[in-house]
Design a protein around this motif. Sequence first.
Motif, PDB file in Angstrom:
ATOM      1  N   LEU A  17       5.997  10.179   0.409  1.00  0.00           N
ATOM      2  CA  LEU A  17       5.739   9.357  -0.770  1.00  0.00           C
ATOM      3  C   LEU A  17       6.574   8.079  -0.752  1.00  0.00           C
ATOM      4  O   LEU A  17       6.067   6.987  -1.054  1.00  0.00           O
ATOM      5  CB  LEU A  17       6.033  10.165  -2.039  1.00  0.00           C
ATOM      6  N   LEU A  18       7.863   8.217  -0.401  1.00  0.00           N
ATOM      7  CA  LEU A  18       8.729   7.041  -0.339  1.00  0.00           C
ATOM      8  C   LEU A  18       8.250   6.075   0.743  1.00  0.00           C
ATOM      9  O   LEU A  18       8.199   4.858   0.531  1.00  0.00           O
ATOM     10  CB  LEU A  18      10.177   7.477  -0.073  1.00  0.00           C
ATOM     11  N   THR A  19       7.889   6.630   1.908  1.00  0.00           N
ATOM     12  CA  THR A  19       7.355   5.782   2.976  1.00  0.00           C
ATOM     13  C   THR A  19       6.071   5.115   2.533  1.00  0.00           C
ATOM     14  O   THR A  19       5.832   3.932   2.812  1.00  0.00           O
ATOM     15  CB  THR A  19       7.096   6.623   4.244  1.00  0.00           C
ATOM     16  N   GLY A  20       5.231   5.892   1.811  1.00  0.00           N
ATOM     17  CA  GLY A  20       3.983   5.317   1.308  1.00  0.00           C
ATOM     18  C   GLY A  20       4.227   4.174   0.339  1.00  0.00           C
ATOM     19  O   GLY A  20       3.542   3.142   0.380  1.00  0.00           O
ATOM     20  N   LEU A  21       5.229   4.345  -0.539  1.00  0.00           N
ATOM     21  CA  LEU A  21       5.567   3.273  -1.479  1.00  0.00           C
ATOM     22  C   LEU A  21       6.036   2.015  -0.743  1.00  0.00           C
ATOM     23  O   LEU A  21       5.653   0.895  -1.101  1.00  0.00           O
ATOM     24  CB  LEU A  21       6.644   3.750  -2.451  1.00  0.00           C
ATOM     25  N   LEU A  22       6.873   2.224   0.284  1.00  0.00           N
ATOM     26  CA  LEU A  22       7.329   1.069   1.072  1.00  0.00           C
ATOM     27  C   LEU A  22       6.158   0.398   1.776  1.00  0.00           C
ATOM     28  O   LEU A  22       6.084  -0.833   1.857  1.00  0.00           O
ATOM     29  CB  LEU A  22       8.381   1.521   2.089  1.00  0.00           C
ATOM     30  N   LEU A  23       5.234   1.227   2.284  1.00  0.00           N
ATOM     31  CA  LEU A  23       4.058   0.650   2.936  1.00  0.00           C
ATOM     32  C   LEU A  23       3.196  -0.112   1.936  1.00  0.00           C
ATOM     33  O   LEU A  23       2.624  -1.167   2.263  1.00  0.00           O
ATOM     34  CB  LEU A  23       3.237   1.759   3.606  1.00  0.00           C
ATOM     35  N   VAL A  24       3.115   0.430   0.702  1.00  0.00           N
ATOM     36  CA  VAL A  24       2.363  -0.281  -0.338  1.00  0.00           C
ATOM     37  C   VAL A  24       3.019  -1.622  -0.646  1.00  0.00           C
ATOM     38  O   VAL A  24       2.343  -2.658  -0.774  1.00  0.00           O
ATOM     39  CB  VAL A  24       2.246   0.595  -1.609  1.00  0.00           C
ATOM     40  N   VAL A  25       4.370  -1.609  -0.773  1.00  0.00           N
ATOM     41  CA  VAL A  25       5.099  -2.862  -1.022  1.00  0.00           C
ATOM     42  C   VAL A  25       4.843  -3.852   0.104  1.00  0.00           C
ATOM     43  O   VAL A  25       4.565  -5.042  -0.129  1.00  0.00           O
ATOM     44  CB  VAL A  25       6.605  -2.581  -1.175  1.00  0.00           C
ATOM     45  N   LEU A  26       4.936  -3.349   1.343  1.00  0.00           N
ATOM     46  CA  LEU A  26       4.690  -4.231   2.483  1.00  0.00           C
ATOM     47  C   LEU A  26       3.255  -4.735   2.471  1.00  0.00           C
ATOM     48  O   LEU A  26       3.000  -5.922   2.749  1.00  0.00           O
ATOM     49  CB  LEU A  26       4.962  -3.460   3.786  1.00  0.00           C
ATOM     50  N   GLY A  27       2.314  -3.835   2.135  1.00  0.00           N
ATOM     51  CA  GLY A  27       0.912  -4.252   2.092  1.00  0.00           C
ATOM     52  C   GLY A  27       0.664  -5.299   1.028  1.00  0.00           C
ATOM     53  O   GLY A  27      -0.034  -6.303   1.265  1.00  0.00           O
ATOM     54  N   VAL A  28       1.233  -5.057  -0.189  1.00  0.00           N
ATOM     55  CA  VAL A  28       1.075  -6.035  -1.272  1.00  0.00           C
ATOM     56  C   VAL A  28       1.697  -7.374  -0.882  1.00  0.00           C
ATOM     57  O   VAL A  28       1.120  -8.446  -1.128  1.00  0.00           O
ATOM     58  CB  VAL A  28       1.707  -5.496  -2.567  1.00  0.00           C
TER      59      VAL A  28
END
Length: 568
Positions: A17-28
Amino acid sequence: MQKKKSFVNKIFLYQFLLTGLLLVVLGVFVISSYGILKKEISESSDTLLKIYSNEVTNNMTEMNSILRSITAQGEYLAKLKSRDENERTLASISLHNYMQNLASREDISGVLVVYDSNYNICLDAVEAGFDYGRKTYLREFTRRATVNVKILNHKWNFLNYENETYMYKIILTGRRAIAIYIRTNNLLDNTFSEDNSNRSIVLANDAGNIGKVWGNVTGDIKVGGDIGQINLKNYYLTMKKVADSQLIIYCYTSKNSILKQIHTSMKIVGFIVSIAVLFMLFILKFTRKEVAVPMQIIANDMVRIKNGEYENRIDGDFNAKEFEMLQDTTNQMIDEILGLKIQTYEKRIELQNMELKSIRLQLKPHFFLNALTTISSLSSQNKNVQIKTFIDALSKNVRYMFRAGFHTVALKEEVKHVENYFEMQELKYPGCIFYMIDLPQELSEWKIPQMLIHTFVENEYKYAVSLDETLTVLVKIRKLVYKEEEMLMIEIEDDGKGYPEEVLEYMNGIRNNNNERGTRIGLWSLKRMMELMYERNDLLILENIEPHGCRNRIYVPEKAKHEMLGIT
């Protein structure tokens, strides 16, 4: 009881989940940065197109003004059709001088041509140093325009000749053509900047023919090409119409150039977020190697031990001291538990042996009591010959019963013993029983518990045989699949009175044994013997049949799990 979840799975879930959030931040961040950069490119392209379109429009306005100036010389143009040669000559000279003055005053980079087909008069005004062959070609092109319907009147278009492109416009009036030709190589070249080298500025007509390319020239963006053949997947496109929508200026910006537009702050933020994502991936890999894999090894080994592989131990080369301690402690506990389990199992085996001995002591006296009763009955009838025959048959049965303990014997041996028992009982109940045994030859070596069929046959004589009528006993033997296992099925059927309900309920496992009166000892003992030898309680099925009689189905697996040899 609710099944508990693995804490290792929870750790992985939270990390994912934390990695996913970071990936979302990077994606955004990437998407927003991409949008900002794309907007900047679009705005800069719009600005650049405005400059180009204004410059082209100014040039087109100037060229149109020149054409209007020439067409305004109606007097000279009219005299070109005069029948008076002198008048035509004077008008040609005056009009030519006027065209030369226009060309020098406007400083055009091209050619002015006037052609009148009435007397084949062609006048031109050419920039200094213009190639004679090119001038001749343009004069001839203008002449053909008076008869070529494909050449559009009053519209700007492109003409290619010897690797050079001209932008031209022809005004056709009757049999007269007034044309202006401009070299596209000299058009707007001073306007284009080296900073725009990642862009392609394309000038095309409304038919899509490319007449000029400034900046980046590629395989699909080139002079003479078709604007519709350009692959838009590789470019950002902006366009603007000029010259009364007769010409269109396109700006193609390579999508790869967006990397050059990235600001330093964007690079720094993107780098930090990327490092955070990589670090989380490293944490996931580390957790898997140092926690998940060791825990999976321990869990798998413990499941194998739980499933009966008692020789198995937790075996793994763990880096963490906590897992090494858990491994050593667990293995030590398993050794101690296994030792206690072996002791308990040995006590259980000893109790089972004592129970089997007890069952045997129940079965054999039961048989001998029946035999003694028969001999006593024959003696009271003074049937000495029958007594001798009975004793001979009895001796064979005794040797069969006492040569070993509770173990399996070949089916053919049991059947031979049962047939001998039938002959022995015929002396006591002459003509009272008819029997038939169906034994396929290929099943004669199948191993079954000793005295299995005999116990049921003996039960028939005790409870079903009558001197008043003949009892039919059928023994059918075959092999089949019972509960997904290949077994031998022995079916014993008679047409007697059938079983009491309590006997059926106990033998079929509906209720526990409550045999207080001591009846059916043989069947009770046989059921328990099958349970001990095969560790199953579903191998005997007894039922009554209509209109009267009973059917006994006995399922015998191929191999017994427990046998007791040599009990005397």
